[in-house]
Scaffold this motif. Sequence first.
Motif, PDB file in Angstrom:
ATOM      1  N   ALA A 315      49.378  -7.109   9.685  1.00  0.00           N
ATOM      2  CA  ALA A 315      48.031  -7.681   9.801  1.00  0.00           C
ATOM      3  C   ALA A 315      47.168  -6.860  10.754  1.00  0.00           C
ATOM      4  N   SER A 316      47.746  -6.441  11.864  1.00  0.00           N
ATOM      5  CA  SER A 316      46.999  -5.619  12.815  1.00  0.00           C
ATOM      6  C   SER A 316      46.646  -4.270  12.196  1.00  0.00           C
ATOM      7  N   GLY A 317      47.561  -3.703  11.422  1.00  0.00           N
ATOM      8  CA  GLY A 317      47.277  -2.440  10.760  1.00  0.00           C
ATOM      9  C   GLY A 317      46.103  -2.560   9.804  1.00  0.00           C
ATOM     10  N   ARG A 318      46.060  -3.639   9.039  1.00  0.00           N
ATOM     11  CA  ARG A 318      44.932  -3.839   8.117  1.00  0.00           C
ATOM     12  C   ARG A 318      43.625  -4.004   8.878  1.00  0.00           C
ATOM     13  N   ALA A 319      43.683  -4.732   9.980  1.00  0.00           N
ATOM     14  CA  ALA A 319      42.475  -4.940  10.784  1.00  0.00           C
ATOM     15  C   ALA A 319      41.977  -3.621  11.364  1.00  0.00           C
ATOM     16  N   LEU A 320      42.904  -2.791  11.844  1.00  0.00           N
ATOM     17  CA  LEU A 320      42.504  -1.505  12.400  1.00  0.00           C
ATOM     18  C   LEU A 320      41.811  -0.651  11.345  1.00  0.00           C
ATOM     19  N   LEU A 321      42.405  -0.547  10.160  1.00  0.00           N
ATOM     20  CA  LEU A 321      41.824   0.282   9.109  1.00  0.00           C
ATOM     21  C   LEU A 321      40.487  -0.268   8.644  1.00  0.00           C
ATOM     22  N   ALA A 322      40.360  -1.606   8.565  1.00  0.00           N
ATOM     23  CA  ALA A 322      39.085  -2.197   8.170  1.00  0.00           C
ATOM     24  C   ALA A 322      38.001  -1.885   9.195  1.00  0.00           C
ATOM     25  N   GLY A 323      38.334  -2.015  10.473  1.00  0.00           N
ATOM     26  CA  GLY A 323      37.365  -1.695  11.512  1.00  0.00           C
ATOM     27  C   GLY A 323      36.979  -0.231  11.499  1.00  0.00           C
ATOM     28  N   TYR A 324      37.947   0.627  11.234  1.00  0.00           N
ATOM     29  CA  TYR A 324      37.693   2.072  11.165  1.00  0.00           C
ATOM     30  C   TYR A 324      36.733   2.393  10.025  1.00  0.00           C
ATOM     31  N   ALA A 325      37.006   1.839   8.842  1.00  0.00           N
ATOM     32  CA  ALA A 325      36.167   2.108   7.669  1.00  0.00           C
ATOM     33  C   ALA A 325      34.771   1.499   7.830  1.00  0.00           C
ATOM     34  N   ASP A 326      34.689   0.269   8.355  1.00  0.00           N
ATOM     35  CA  ASP A 326      33.384  -0.390   8.532  1.00  0.00           C
ATOM     36  C   ASP A 326      32.492   0.382   9.491  1.00  0.00           C
ATOM     37  N   ALA A 327      33.112   1.124  10.422  1.00  0.00           N
ATOM     38  CA  ALA A 327      32.341   1.909  11.393  1.00  0.00           C
ATOM     39  C   ALA A 327      32.004   3.303  10.871  1.00  0.00           C
TER      40      ALA A 327
END
Length: 388
Positions: A315-327
Amino acid sequence: MYVSSTRSAVDTVLDADRLSELVGAPVRAARLRIKPGVSVTASLLEADTDRAAGWARLLWPINRTKADKTARRSLRLGLRTRQCETDTGLLLQVGEVAADPSLAKHVAAARAQGLLEGLEGNLLRYNPLRRLVVRTDHGVVRITAGAQRRSIALQDFAAAIVPVPPLLPDTDVGNTHLSVQRFVGDTDLGRHHDLAATARAGAALAALHAASTELPTDLAEDLDDAEPPARILALVHARLLSHLDPTLAARVQRLGEAMPQRPSGPPVLCHGDASPDQVLLERSSGRIWLTDFDRARLVPAAVDLGSYLAVADAASGRALLAGYADAGGQLPGPDELRAAVARARLARIQDPLRHGDPHWRRRLAAEVDHIEALWQRLPGGQRSREAS
């Protein structure tokens, strides 16, 4: 005279009962540094409280002059050390944290400037012979065996781009082995899972990567700009492991030869050691800070993302990648990410041993299995396995 093997010395240090008997107090090893046939050094924790209890090292005859030098320096500084012969032909030396053989003079300098009082009850991190991080009334004092000039310059640069713990401007320590930062946060993402904060960490990494073109020339020239191939990473591990478990050493070396060798992509400014415990968190506000830029370098972005994903839950991995892409960060493809995670796990494969786990052999073997499963899912991975 019988002289213990490196394997026997390491097993002794990782046996809490035997180590306590040698030290003369109930302790366990927390962090290890191993130089085969030279020394095995460990930071110590009190067995019952997990408070720092100094350090201990076993030294082979070839290295005993260093023990004498450490004892003389400690005596001049009014610090506690002691040493004694063991029945294995090795010399045992034990000391308080402030007498660490590589850090003592820098601890003394910090104390002379009034930056440091007690250590054991205030330690945030202690890696023997490398560094210690102490919370004090002045802030967070970092003391390192190596100079901090480059990491401080990087943190100054990064501070304009991402949240980092502020260096205290009114504290002129005049020593490149010392720095003082403001204490921020009350935990880190390794100890407290917070998906929203993890997404912000992903955004911060994207911003750091995007700032590569703004790096001052002299700072960029001072950074490493190449990732070693996987076979070299594996060889470094295998050389040490060959003294402790030749079968495991051979498995690690074969793994490094068979898996993808280097990450692809343009070089960017990477943190170099991205992981949940390198992201400080203030739980009440959700604010985050990236910390510890000691390993920053110019390499593909997949290095940072793989490093974080290698130790984060799903779950943390998905959140990290989502935050990276959104930025605005450009995410590597799934296979490239999987390869980066495999390389990051290979780079960390000795962690159970370094962290003093008495069951390190079983955990390391399981990690080899896990990495093999990762790269076998990559294009060509099955063919590489059959060829090896």
